[in-house]
Design a protein around this motif. Structure first.
Motif, short mmCIF file in Angstrom:
data_model
loop_
_atom_site.label_atom_id
_atom_site.label_comp_id
_atom_site.label_asym_id
_atom_site.label_seq_id
_atom_site.Cartn_x
_atom_site.Cartn_y
_atom_site.Cartn_z
N ASN A 10 0.82 -1.23 0.00
CA ASN A 10 0.00 0.00 0.00
C ASN A 10 0.85 1.28 0.00
O ASN A 10 0.30 2.38 0.11
CB ASN A 10 -1.04 -0.02 1.13
CG ASN A 10 -0.41 0.10 2.51
OD1 ASN A 10 0.66 0.70 2.66
ND2 ASN A 10 -1.06 -0.46 3.52
N GLY A 11 2.17 1.13 -0.15
CA GLY A 11 3.04 2.29 -0.35
C GLY A 11 3.50 2.97 0.92
O GLY A 11 4.23 3.96 0.87
N PRO A 14 8.53 2.29 1.20
CA PRO A 14 8.96 2.31 -0.20
C PRO A 14 9.61 1.00 -0.63
O PRO A 14 10.18 0.27 0.18
CB PRO A 14 9.97 3.47 -0.25
CG PRO A 14 10.37 3.73 1.15
CD PRO A 14 9.30 3.20 2.05
N SER A 15 9.50 0.70 -1.92
CA SER A 15 10.15 -0.48 -2.49
C SER A 15 10.48 -0.18 -3.94
O SER A 15 9.97 0.77 -4.52
CB SER A 15 9.23 -1.69 -2.39
OG SER A 15 8.11 -1.53 -3.24
N SER A 16 11.34 -1.02 -4.51
CA SER A 16 11.63 -0.93 -5.95
C SER A 16 10.65 -1.82 -6.69
O SER A 16 10.90 -3.01 -6.88
CB SER A 16 13.07 -1.38 -6.23
OG SER A 16 13.97 -0.52 -5.62
N LYS A 17 9.54 -1.22 -7.09
CA LYS A 17 8.46 -1.97 -7.74
C LYS A 17 8.89 -2.41 -9.13
O LYS A 17 9.48 -1.64 -9.87
CB LYS A 17 7.23 -1.07 -7.83
CG LYS A 17 6.04 -1.71 -8.47
CD LYS A 17 4.84 -0.78 -8.49
CE LYS A 17 5.01 0.34 -9.48
NZ LYS A 17 3.88 1.28 -9.49
N VAL A 41 4.03 -10.90 -4.53
CA VAL A 41 3.09 -11.12 -3.42
C VAL A 41 1.67 -10.83 -3.86
O VAL A 41 1.43 -10.00 -4.75
CB VAL A 41 3.45 -10.22 -2.20
CG1 VAL A 41 4.93 -10.32 -1.86
CG2 VAL A 41 3.07 -8.77 -2.40
N PRO A 42 0.69 -11.49 -3.23
CA PRO A 42 -0.70 -11.08 -3.42
C PRO A 42 -0.93 -9.76 -2.67
O PRO A 42 -0.36 -9.54 -1.60
CB PRO A 42 -1.50 -12.21 -2.76
CG PRO A 42 -0.58 -12.83 -1.77
CD PRO A 42 0.83 -12.62 -2.29
N ARG A 43 -1.75 -8.87 -3.23
CA ARG A 43 -2.07 -7.63 -2.51
C ARG A 43 -2.78 -7.92 -1.20
O ARG A 43 -2.50 -7.28 -0.19
CB ARG A 43 -2.99 -6.74 -3.37
CG ARG A 43 -2.26 -6.00 -4.44
CD ARG A 43 -3.22 -5.01 -5.10
NE ARG A 43 -2.49 -4.24 -6.07
CZ ARG A 43 -1.75 -3.17 -5.80
NH1 ARG A 43 -1.66 -2.69 -4.57
NH2 ARG A 43 -1.10 -2.55 -6.76
N ARG A 44 -3.68 -8.89 -1.25
CA ARG A 44 -4.41 -9.20 0.00
C ARG A 44 -3.54 -10.07 0.88
O ARG A 44 -2.75 -10.89 0.40
CB ARG A 44 -5.76 -9.87 -0.29
CG ARG A 44 -5.66 -11.26 -0.85
CD ARG A 44 -7.04 -11.89 -1.03
NE ARG A 44 -7.53 -12.47 0.21
CZ ARG A 44 -8.54 -13.34 0.27
NH1 ARG A 44 -9.18 -13.68 -0.82
NH2 ARG A 44 -8.93 -13.86 1.40
#
Ligand code: 5GP
Ligand code: ZN
Length: 112
Positions: A10-11, A14-17, A41-44
């Motif tokens: 959910n931001g 931070p990450s390197s998307k 990863v799954p969002r949920r």
């Protein structure tokens, strides 16, 4: 819920998307164990592979449907390895289901 990967999805952290859509999120591992090391990863929130059910397994298909294009974008033309660690014996350190996508060099033959 105090979950590191929920916060990355959910931001909040931070990450390197490298990829995202409505069901899944992929980002670079902070401590890479191969030249390419991406976490998918799954969002949920699903705690681990041990929590996959017929109700939530659609997202597993969604992840594996995207792996070829994520791998291609990362330049993994010679193959790769996908790993999910589960529970204590599996050395799972983050309790949000994730698949490690590893490659970019010849990997070792041993898996355990
Ligand atoms: P596990 O040991 O649970 O299978 O994998 C957890 C992975 O998450 C490890 O490879 C670790 O390097 C990675 N990781 C832990 N914290 C962070 C973080 O804050 N950001 C990113 N990008 N990766 C993380
Ligand atoms: Zn979570």
């Amino acid at each position: 819920m105090d979950c590191l990967f929920c916060k990355i999805v959910n931001g909040e952290i931070p990450s390197s998307k490298v990829y995202e859509d409505d069901k899944i999120f992929a980002f670079k591992d902070i401590n890479p164990q191969a030249p390419v090391h991406i976490l998918i990863v799954p969002r949920r929130h699903i705690e681990s592979a041990d929590e996959i059910t017929d109700e939530n397994s659609g997202v597993i298909a969604a992840i594996f449907e995207k792996i070829p294009s994520i791998a291609k974008s990362a330049g993994l033309t010679e193959g790769y390895r996908i790993i999910t660690n589960c529970g204590r014996h599996g050395c799972q350190s983050v309790k949000h289901l994730h698949f490690h996508l590893l490659g970019g060099a010849q990997l070792g033959e041993r898996m355990a």
